[in-house]
Write an enzyme that holds these catalytic residues in place. Structure first.
Site, PDB file in Angstrom:
ATOM      1  N   ASN A   1     -22.594  15.985  41.415  1.00 63.70           N
ATOM      2  CA  ASN A   1     -21.296  16.518  41.814  1.00 63.70           C
ATOM      3  C   ASN A   1     -20.120  15.878  41.095  1.00 63.70           C
ATOM      4  O   ASN A   1     -19.083  16.521  40.919  1.00 63.70           O
ATOM      5  CB  ASN A   1     -21.106  16.356  43.325  1.00 63.70           C
ATOM      6  CG  ASN A   1     -22.115  17.140  44.128  1.00 63.70           C
ATOM      7  OD1 ASN A   1     -22.414  18.278  43.805  1.00 63.70           O
ATOM      8  ND2 ASN A   1     -22.672  16.530  45.162  1.00 63.70           N
TER       9      ASN A   1
ATOM     10  N   THR B   1     -15.992  23.688  46.978  1.00 65.96           N
ATOM     11  CA  THR B   1     -16.373  24.127  48.315  1.00 65.96           C
ATOM     12  C   THR B   1     -15.176  24.068  49.250  1.00 65.96           C
ATOM     13  O   THR B   1     -14.315  23.185  49.113  1.00 65.96           O
ATOM     14  CB  THR B   1     -17.515  23.270  48.882  1.00 65.96           C
ATOM     15  OG1 THR B   1     -17.731  23.602  50.265  1.00 65.96           O
ATOM     16  CG2 THR B   1     -17.212  21.780  48.797  1.00 65.96           C
TER      17      THR B   1
ATOM     18  N   TYR C   1     -20.564  14.585  51.053  1.00 61.39           N
ATOM     19  CA  TYR C   1     -20.726  15.708  50.129  1.00 61.39           C
ATOM     20  C   TYR C   1     -19.369  16.315  49.790  1.00 61.39           C
ATOM     21  O   TYR C   1     -19.043  16.554  48.613  1.00 61.39           O
ATOM     22  CB  TYR C   1     -21.631  16.762  50.753  1.00 61.39           C
ATOM     23  CG  TYR C   1     -21.643  18.093  50.018  1.00 61.39           C
ATOM     24  CD1 TYR C   1     -22.353  18.251  48.837  1.00 61.39           C
ATOM     25  CD2 TYR C   1     -20.925  19.184  50.512  1.00 61.39           C
ATOM     26  CE1 TYR C   1     -22.344  19.470  48.158  1.00 61.39           C
ATOM     27  CE2 TYR C   1     -20.920  20.400  49.847  1.00 61.39           C
ATOM     28  CZ  TYR C   1     -21.639  20.535  48.669  1.00 61.39           C
ATOM     29  OH  TYR C   1     -21.629  21.733  48.005  1.00 61.39           O
TER      30      TYR C   1
ATOM     31  N   LYS D   1     -17.392  16.484  46.150  1.00 59.32           N
ATOM     32  CA  LYS D   1     -16.945  17.749  45.564  1.00 59.32           C
ATOM     33  C   LYS D   1     -15.432  17.743  45.328  1.00 59.32           C
ATOM     34  O   LYS D   1     -14.943  18.295  44.334  1.00 59.32           O
ATOM     35  CB  LYS D   1     -17.344  18.914  46.467  1.00 59.32           C
ATOM     36  CG  LYS D   1     -18.842  19.169  46.546  1.00 59.32           C
ATOM     37  CD  LYS D   1     -19.406  19.658  45.230  1.00 59.32           C
ATOM     38  CE  LYS D   1     -19.012  21.084  44.932  1.00 59.32           C
ATOM     39  NZ  LYS D   1     -19.647  21.587  43.672  1.00 59.32           N
TER      40      LYS D   1
END
Length: 327
Positions: A101, A126, A151, A155
């Site tokens: 990522n 996202t 996460y 991102k």
């Protein structure tokens, strides 16, 4: 028009000509759909991933570990292939959280800065990069990101690298912050993808015990999300950040019911039970899609029922599920 920090940007400039497209993460859930969509519109697609997979058999494939390569190596590949647009559809969880990522995007941005005529970059972020927002809020592009999940933080770091490079003129690109997707060939790590596989193998009388998040979230059909990617590839020097979703927060319980109906199973097939829900998402997610409509001429086309039917029709009971899924 303005970017994430309010700076003025030039207007939309569409191009009608076919492109040469490099899709990074081509074997993933989004990547395979992106390859197919660009091919369908007449563009030439180069599928790039570390390992080949049958799902990209129809496309020219090149094995490459982008995060592990040098900027010079990647620049040489893109130049040799005369690539017009790079779509970054890679993502990683667990041990690869930062490698895929963050490190990959850092390498990619550095690569494009080296090239005399760099391709346009469409980077898939996202909607979770914004983090939790108050109930009832529609998430605009100027909503201040404050993610809490590792996460989403990774991102966000990657998306900011791309946005900074666009602002300082290093590259021409756009970040699409995409809501969770539904529809054909779902990611089996996802809550609904894994549930669809489980429903394929269940006896209605036995049912499935399921822990359901008490949440309302925005889900978009993967085919609609990919349509936004194709449109964004043809928009140069416009706002570099665009949110993509269906524009409506829906209860997770309602969505579960829609999938059960699509499967033709009785409602009592699902037995709700208490337990912890592992999720990358906040309890409320609703995307403001007005910029996508204005800049890309984009609107979602598929209903939730259509998305669930397509999902149901493209999963098999014998598909191997990961040990852990996310809502």
């Amino acid at each position: 028009m303005a970017d994430e920090e309010g700076a003025a940007v030039p207007p939309l400039m569409p191009s009608p000509d076919p492109f040469r497209i490099a899709v990074l993460g081509a074997t993933g859930c989004m990547g395979q759909h992106i390859c197919a969509a660009f091919t369908a519109e007449g563009s030439e697609v180069l599928a790039i991933a570390r390992r080949h997979a049958p799902r990209v058999a129809a496309h020219r494939f090149r094995s490459l570990d982008v995060a592990g390569s040098t900027s010079e190596e990647l620049a040489r590949v893109l130049a040799e292939e005369n690539i017009d647009v790079v779509v970054n559809a890679t993502l990683g969880w667990g041990d690869e959280l930062n490698y895929t990522n963050v490190q990959l995007v850092e390498r990619l941005v550095g690569t494009l800065a080296l090239m005399r005529t760099p391709p346009r970059l469409v980077h898939l972020g996202t909607i979770h990069e914004y983090g939790p927002v108050p109930f009832g809020t529609s998430i605009h592009e100027d909503t201040a990101p404050a993610p809490t999940h590792p996460y989403a933080k990774a991102k966000l770091t990657a998306s900011r690298m791309v946005l900074d490079a666009v602002r300082n003129g290093t590259l021409d690109g756009v970040v699409l912050r995409v809501a969770n997707t539904l529809g054909p060939h779902p990611a089996l790590e996802s809550f609904f993808g894994s549930l669809a596989v489980r429903l394929r193998g269940v006896e209605a009388a036995a049912g499935i015990g399921l822990t359901i998040a008490d949440a309302q979230r925005d889900y978009v059909d993967v085919r609609d999300a990919v349509d936004a990617v194709v449109r964004a590839a043809r928009v140069t020097r416009a706002d570099p950040l665009v949110n993509i979703g269906c524009g409506q927060a829906m209860g997770v319980r309602r969505l579960v019911s829609e999938l059960v109906m699509a499967a033709g199973l009785p409602a009592e097939t699902i037995r709700e039970q208490r337990g912890e829900v592992h999720s990358r998402g906040a309890d409320w997610i609703q995307v403001d899609t007005s910029r996508a409509a204005r800049l890309l001429g984009w609107r979602p086309r598929f209903t939730i029922g259509e998305s669930m039917r397509a999902m149901w029709e493209t999963v098999d009971a014998d598909q191997s599920l990961p040990a852990r899924h996310f809502g």
